[in-house]
Design a protein around this motif. Sequence first.
Motif, mmCIF file in Angstrom:
data_model
loop_
_atom_site.group_PDB
_atom_site.id
_atom_site.type_symbol
_atom_site.label_atom_id
_atom_site.label_comp_id
_atom_site.label_asym_id
_atom_site.label_seq_id
_atom_site.Cartn_x
_atom_site.Cartn_y
_atom_site.Cartn_z
ATOM 1 N N ASP A 79 110.304 121.777 81.024
ATOM 2 C CA ASP A 79 110.553 123.196 80.758
ATOM 3 C C ASP A 79 111.223 123.931 81.915
ATOM 4 O O ASP A 79 111.243 125.162 81.942
ATOM 5 N N ALA A 80 111.771 123.190 82.886
ATOM 6 C CA ALA A 80 112.421 123.843 84.025
ATOM 7 C C ALA A 80 113.502 122.927 84.585
ATOM 8 O O ALA A 80 113.405 121.700 84.495
ATOM 9 N N VAL A 81 114.523 123.528 85.166
ATOM 10 C CA VAL A 81 115.611 122.780 85.801
ATOM 11 C C VAL A 81 115.128 122.218 87.139
ATOM 12 O O VAL A 81 114.396 122.883 87.879
ATOM 13 N N GLY A 82 115.550 121.007 87.444
ATOM 14 C CA GLY A 82 115.222 120.408 88.725
ATOM 15 C C GLY A 82 114.738 118.978 88.568
ATOM 16 O O GLY A 82 114.815 118.393 87.480
ATOM 17 N N GLU A 83 114.249 118.409 89.676
ATOM 18 C CA GLU A 83 113.790 117.027 89.641
ATOM 19 C C GLU A 83 112.311 116.950 89.300
ATOM 20 O O GLU A 83 111.467 117.526 89.988
ATOM 21 N N TRP A 84 112.020 116.218 88.234
ATOM 22 C CA TRP A 84 110.662 115.956 87.790
ATOM 23 C C TRP A 84 110.283 114.529 88.182
ATOM 24 O O TRP A 84 111.152 113.694 88.431
ATOM 25 N N THR A 85 108.994 114.266 88.202
ATOM 26 C CA THR A 85 108.517 112.891 88.367
ATOM 27 C C THR A 85 107.503 112.606 87.271
ATOM 28 O O THR A 85 106.819 113.515 86.778
ATOM 29 N N PHE A 86 107.434 111.337 86.885
ATOM 30 C CA PHE A 86 106.405 110.946 85.925
ATOM 31 C C PHE A 86 105.887 109.558 86.290
ATOM 32 O O PHE A 86 106.590 108.742 86.881
ATOM 33 N N THR A 87 104.640 109.326 85.933
ATOM 34 C CA THR A 87 103.966 108.068 86.217
ATOM 35 C C THR A 87 103.167 107.658 84.986
ATOM 36 O O THR A 87 102.495 108.496 84.374
ATOM 37 N N VAL A 88 103.246 106.395 84.631
ATOM 38 C CA VAL A 88 102.440 105.861 83.538
ATOM 39 C C VAL A 88 101.149 105.299 84.119
ATOM 40 O O VAL A 88 101.169 104.579 85.128
ATOM 41 N N GLU A 89 100.044 105.655 83.496
ATOM 42 C CA GLU A 89 98.740 105.137 83.887
ATOM 43 C C GLU A 89 98.147 104.332 82.723
ATOM 44 O O GLU A 89 98.322 104.692 81.560
ATOM 45 N N ALA A 90 97.463 103.250 83.050
ATOM 46 C CA ALA A 90 96.722 102.462 82.064
ATOM 47 C C ALA A 90 95.241 102.516 82.422
ATOM 48 O O ALA A 90 94.873 102.581 83.600
ATOM 49 N N PHE A 91 94.384 102.490 81.404
ATOM 50 C CA PHE A 91 92.957 102.607 81.687
ATOM 51 C C PHE A 91 92.145 101.905 80.598
ATOM 52 O O PHE A 91 92.611 101.692 79.474
ATOM 53 N N GLN A 92 90.968 101.545 80.958
ATOM 54 C CA GLN A 92 90.001 101.031 79.983
ATOM 55 C C GLN A 92 89.437 102.216 79.206
ATOM 56 O O GLN A 92 88.976 103.188 79.790
ATOM 57 N N ASP A 93 89.464 102.104 77.868
ATOM 58 C CA ASP A 93 88.990 103.186 77.002
ATOM 59 C C ASP A 93 87.664 102.752 76.384
ATOM 60 O O ASP A 93 87.632 102.074 75.348
ATOM 61 N N PRO A 94 86.528 103.118 76.981
ATOM 62 C CA PRO A 94 85.237 102.628 76.476
ATOM 63 C C PRO A 94 84.877 103.200 75.105
ATOM 64 O O PRO A 94 84.154 102.551 74.338
#
Length: 678
Positions: A79-94
Amino acid sequence: MTGRFPIEDVSPAVSCGRYPAKAVVGEAVPVSARAYREGHDALGCNVVWLGPDGRARPFTRMRPGEPGHDRWHATIRPDAVGEWTFTVEAFQDPYLTWQNAVTKKIAAGQGAAELANDLAEGVRVLTAALPVVPAGDVARVKAAVAALDDDGRELPARVAPALDLADLLWAHPVRELVTTGDEHRLWVDRPRALFSAWYEFFPRSEGAIPATVDAPARSGTFATAMDRLPGVAAMGFDVLYLPPIHPIGRVNRKGRNNALTAGPDDVGSPWAIGAAEGGHDAIHPDLGTPEDFRDFVAAAAEQGLEVALDLALQCAPDHPWVTEHPEWFTTRADGSIAYAENPPKKYQDIYPLNFDNDPEGIRAEILRVVLHWVGEGIRIFRVDNPHTKPFDFWHWLIAEVKKVDPDVLFLAEAFTRPAIMHGLGKIGFTQSYTYFTWRTTAAQMREYCEELVASADHMRPNFWPNTPDILHESLQHGGPPMFKIRAVLAALLSPSWGMYAGYELFEHVARPGAEEYLDNEKYELRPRDWAGAQAQGRSLAPFIATLNRVRRDNPALHRLRNLVFHDIDNPALLCWSKHDPDTGNTVLVVCSFDSQTVQWGNTTLDMPALGLDWADRFTVHDELTGAVYDWGQRNAVRLDPYLQPAHVFTVRRPATADTAPTTDAVAAADKDEPRWTS
């Protein structure tokens, strides 16, 4: 990556993350990754994404894709101009692990005694969920815990409240053994970086007076060119691109049709930049003053037009840089400065810069020039032949300019090898010219567009049916229907398109043996009678205005990633659609590539791509004629190049007996064509 679970093949990622992927504000950006784990316990994935301000955006849960492929998918919307970062996380879903086990055991007939440990595990998981869920849902979770712990209830009643929490605990999961993948970058531009309609004209031709036996030629000015702005705006364009507006060299000036010798009235090529009056930061005195330019930019803005300038890093022999910085050029064996060549073509009126000679000095000066024009209100540059300059220079320059103003956009004019065109997109160019002009069959166009969609993370196309340098033989010989056909293809396949002035007048006379215009405007003044042509019905302007109106009114056409092709049994026809799931807007197009003869075809539509079920009937409204049809998956179409070479449909809700158009209604809307249904 740190943690327990493998996270691989994250997308979008450009050159293994070396460069940021591209998006625009408001665009739905697909994020995917491959993640898996040992054993049978449930795995979950999510995206953590941060804006240019460093603030985390809402938790985005990823959904599994096709079973057996371990591919996870989500969509983020910056929703904004500029450099974004993203990271994928994996987890155990009990919770998912517990839900799967309990439902299977109950279905197998196991009772409360056999499920004692499972019920206790449910209590543990839901207790862990209490600090995770929103405050308003805490009571529901506590009630589910109490039910699981109440051995006075029947088994179904004990587990039902916990099973009813599936949606809540999908959105707000308990996460264990969290694994964090590598960080990836996403550069987000303003929306015009993806969706724009460009128009190119030479301001010196607007209001110009050609030479006569009694008087010399008189150039148009920024003031006279203002008179053309309402006409450009009326066609629905939003970017007005001007060729170089700088002083033009007199040494080795080219004459008409690229003649080696210029006559006294020859105005020269604007791309031969620089003379005694100044260089890349100056304005040609025939066009006016800096104040006149500012007035022109303001007048364009009042018409809804953003002015784009050409950035051509080359010099005429009398450019001030040649005398002030001779080391910036290549010196030949005989001591002369080398002019530009693209054998067998020679450009004696242009000296290319040598970026290996004083690179720091050249870089500093070009950055100064670009920021000068940014200071004058210019936020878009069309870059001439960027593939002939060092790529590390462009990577540096674009980054430096965006540090000052992240809204600045750069269009690469690079008709060159595919790897280079894609490379320019990766290093920061916002958009690129393409091979659209030379894709002249339906099969070629489909294959090429599918390649571009696959490259949407780093290369945004801008389709042009013509430029001052390019008049393809299809336009030379295809007649007015071909001008319509190529405009439909350019405007509705790509979210960005453009055309050079004269296209709407069907200008098609080529220099013999060349793919360019006779009496090329690059070398002479070319005033046109716009009003007269429109009054006499010799203008395509109303058709162009309709195409740009359709583009503007349909959000589905504002995107590239949603382009889908549909099968049609005639190779002379191309069928495609774009669907916007947020608004439900869908546009469906069938276009002929034949400008001479009538073509028939039968469609086989990919219904889910239209947002419909396979058996749905639906209504289509032709935006070019106003006709309405009842369609399904299979439909017969007839396209007459002289009456209507394309259907441009907006898709309405599924047709019913009460809403389907009648034959009489359709015939009244479109008397020249039969009603075509499946």
